[in-house]
Write an enzyme that holds these catalytic residues in place. Structure first.
Site, mmCIF file in Angstrom:
data_model
loop_
_atom_site.group_PDB
_atom_site.id
_atom_site.type_symbol
_atom_site.label_atom_id
_atom_site.label_comp_id
_atom_site.label_asym_id
_atom_site.label_seq_id
_atom_site.Cartn_x
_atom_site.Cartn_y
_atom_site.Cartn_z
ATOM 1 C CE1 TYR A 158 -3.762 -1.965 6.192
ATOM 2 C CE2 TYR A 158 -3.290 0.187 5.245
ATOM 3 C CZ TYR A 158 -3.623 -1.138 5.092
ATOM 4 O OH TYR A 158 -3.811 -1.654 3.823
ATOM 5 C CB SER A 165 -0.888 0.017 1.253
ATOM 6 O OG SER A 165 -1.576 1.249 1.372
#
Length: 197
Positions: free
Chosen positions: A103, A90
């Site tokens: 995260y 990501s």
């Protein structure tokens, strides 16, 4: 030929069981040509900031478990002498923001791990492709407003297939995110804090 499907239970947190799962799959299907690692838990960031145990669980599920799985997969593919591994990373891990640092740091760890794994596998017949999407509209993000350059799971899949066909080791989705992150990566921290807060 008739296509067959097999279902195997996989738990990213069951690190001790990962090799057995990979072996079970190989017993059912023979050589494994492609493995897609798409594991991650976004979680409630505000809750995690005040709950280290909750945060550690998210980090374990999003980094430790997938990384351990990739080691088991890489071992099997190296024994075969061929195979492809796709790791869904990501842009959140490219430069970790204050608003989702638990995260983001997990994705940063997994991304770095995948880079090192790909380098370690060079010359073995096994290749690693890292996919770095921006904000993807999925069930996991449905409660969030779209981020800049939002994309869809279908667009990520299409870009991944094209990258596999080209033999790439890294792909950004959408492609413009690569250039945006090239700038954001080099911003001084005080400026980056103001932009990402």
């Amino acid at each position: 030929a008739d296509a067959k499907s097999h279902t195997v239970v996989y738990d990213a947190d069951d690190v001790a069981g990962h090799t057995a799962v990979v072996n079970q799959i190989a017993e059912q299907v023979g050589d494994i040509d492609l493995v897609i690692c798409a594991v991650g838990v976004l979680g409630d960031h505000a809750a995690m900031v005040d709950d280290p145990v909750l945060a550690a669980g998210i980090m374990h599920s999003s980094y430790v478990g997938p990384a351990a799985t990739l080691l088991a997969v890489a071992s099997r593919l190296r024994q075969q002498g061929h195979g492809r591994i796709v790791v869904l990373s990501s842009v959140a891990g490219e430069r970790v923001r204050a608003t989702n640092f638990v995260y983001g740091s997990s994705k940063a760890g997994l991304d770095g791990f995948a880079q090192g794994l790909g380098d370690a596998l060079a010359g073995t017949g096994v290749q690693v492709l890292i996919v770095r999407p921006g904000f993807v509209r999925t069930r996991m993000t449905s409660h969030l407003p779209d981020g800049p350059f939002a994309t869809t799971a279908e667009q990520v899949a299409d870009a991944t297939v094209r990258a596999l066909q080209r033999g790439d080791d890294l792909v950004w989705v959408p492609g413009v995110v690569r250039w945006v992150m090239a700038v954001l990566r080099h911003l001084p921290r005080p400026v980056f804090r103001r932009l990402s807060g």
